[in-house]
Design a protein around this motif. Structure first.
Motif, PDB file in Angstrom:
ATOM      1  N   UNK A 256      41.117  23.167  33.368  1.00  0.00           N
ATOM      2  CA  UNK A 256      41.980  22.792  32.243  1.00  0.00           C
ATOM      3  C   UNK A 256      42.498  24.049  31.552  1.00  0.00           C
ATOM      4  N   UNK A 257      43.795  24.046  31.232  1.00  0.00           N
ATOM      5  CA  UNK A 257      44.412  25.168  30.534  1.00  0.00           C
ATOM      6  C   UNK A 257      44.419  24.902  29.030  1.00  0.00           C
ATOM      7  N   UNK A 258      43.911  25.857  28.283  1.00  0.00           N
ATOM      8  CA  UNK A 258      43.850  25.772  26.828  1.00  0.00           C
ATOM      9  C   UNK A 258      44.718  26.902  26.267  1.00  0.00           C
ATOM     10  N   UNK A 259      45.887  26.544  25.769  1.00  0.00           N
ATOM     11  CA  UNK A 259      46.828  27.545  25.264  1.00  0.00           C
ATOM     12  C   UNK A 259      46.586  27.805  23.779  1.00  0.00           C
ATOM     13  N   UNK A 260      46.785  29.038  23.376  1.00  0.00           N
ATOM     14  CA  UNK A 260      46.636  29.420  21.975  1.00  0.00           C
ATOM     15  C   UNK A 260      47.561  30.583  21.682  1.00  0.00           C
ATOM     16  N   UNK A 261      47.751  30.828  20.394  1.00  0.00           N
ATOM     17  CA  UNK A 261      48.619  31.936  20.007  1.00  0.00           C
ATOM     18  C   UNK A 261      48.550  32.162  18.515  1.00  0.00           C
ATOM     19  N   UNK A 262      49.383  33.061  18.066  1.00  0.00           N
ATOM     20  CA  UNK A 262      49.424  33.381  16.654  1.00  0.00           C
ATOM     21  C   UNK A 262      50.375  34.527  16.387  1.00  0.00           C
ATOM     22  N   UNK A 263      50.213  35.091  15.202  1.00  0.00           N
ATOM     23  CA  UNK A 263      51.083  36.172  14.751  1.00  0.00           C
ATOM     24  C   UNK A 263      50.215  37.263  14.147  1.00  0.00           C
TER      25      UNK A 263
END
Length: 158
Positions: A69-76
């Motif tokens: 399973x792919x768990x995407x995340x991000x931010x600034x």
């Protein structure tokens, strides 16, 4: 007016001392090639990691679970002091592909006679369960970080 701030106990703070210089620890936090090697719990891997390392620059990553399973995340990135401090938002993508409410991560690095004390703080969790889950994940990631720093020329972590 209701106070929407997360309770004070929904803050995660982890301190580690790495037997590696601050610049090397900072590089491990900011170089995508290094991040892919440590910034996931045991059994997980990072398949994608990119970002623009500047205040206001976005970052994005994909963590792959043992079941694929792919768990995407991000931010600034909010604040960057080379070799000393990183402040950035951290948000998982929801099932609809849109970011969930972000938390705020602050990483402070201090020199201890050639070793580095890292204080990691993440705040703004929606629940105690989310905070506790992140504690386990980050703790395992920091074990992997210590191993990577040893490979890169540091010695060990405690």
């Amino acid at each position: 007016m209701e106070n929407k701030a997360a309770p004070a106990n929904r803050v995660l703070t982890i301190t580690r001392v790495f037997d590696a210089p601050r610049d090397l620890v900072f590089a491990a936090w900011t170089d995508p090639g290094h991040l892919t090697r440590w910034s996931a719990p045991h059994g997980f891997r990072i398949s994608h990691c990119s970002g623009e390392l500047r205040p206001g620059g976005a970052w994005r990553a994909c963590m792959v679970a043992p079941d694929g399973a792919e768990l995407w995340l991000g931010g600034v990135y909010r604040e960057i002091v080379h070799g000393e401090k990183l402040v950035f938002t951290h948000a998982w993508d929801g099932q609809d592909g849109q970011p969930e409410p972000p938390t705020l991560v602050t990483v402070v690095l201090k020199d201890l006679d050639g070793k580095t004390e890292m204080t990691f703080r993440q705040e703004g969790f929606a629940s105690d369960a989310s905070r506790d889950g992140h504690k386990g994940g980050w703790s395992q990631g920091f074990e992997r970080l210590g191993e990577l720093l040893g490979e890169l020329g540091g010695r060990s972590a405690r």
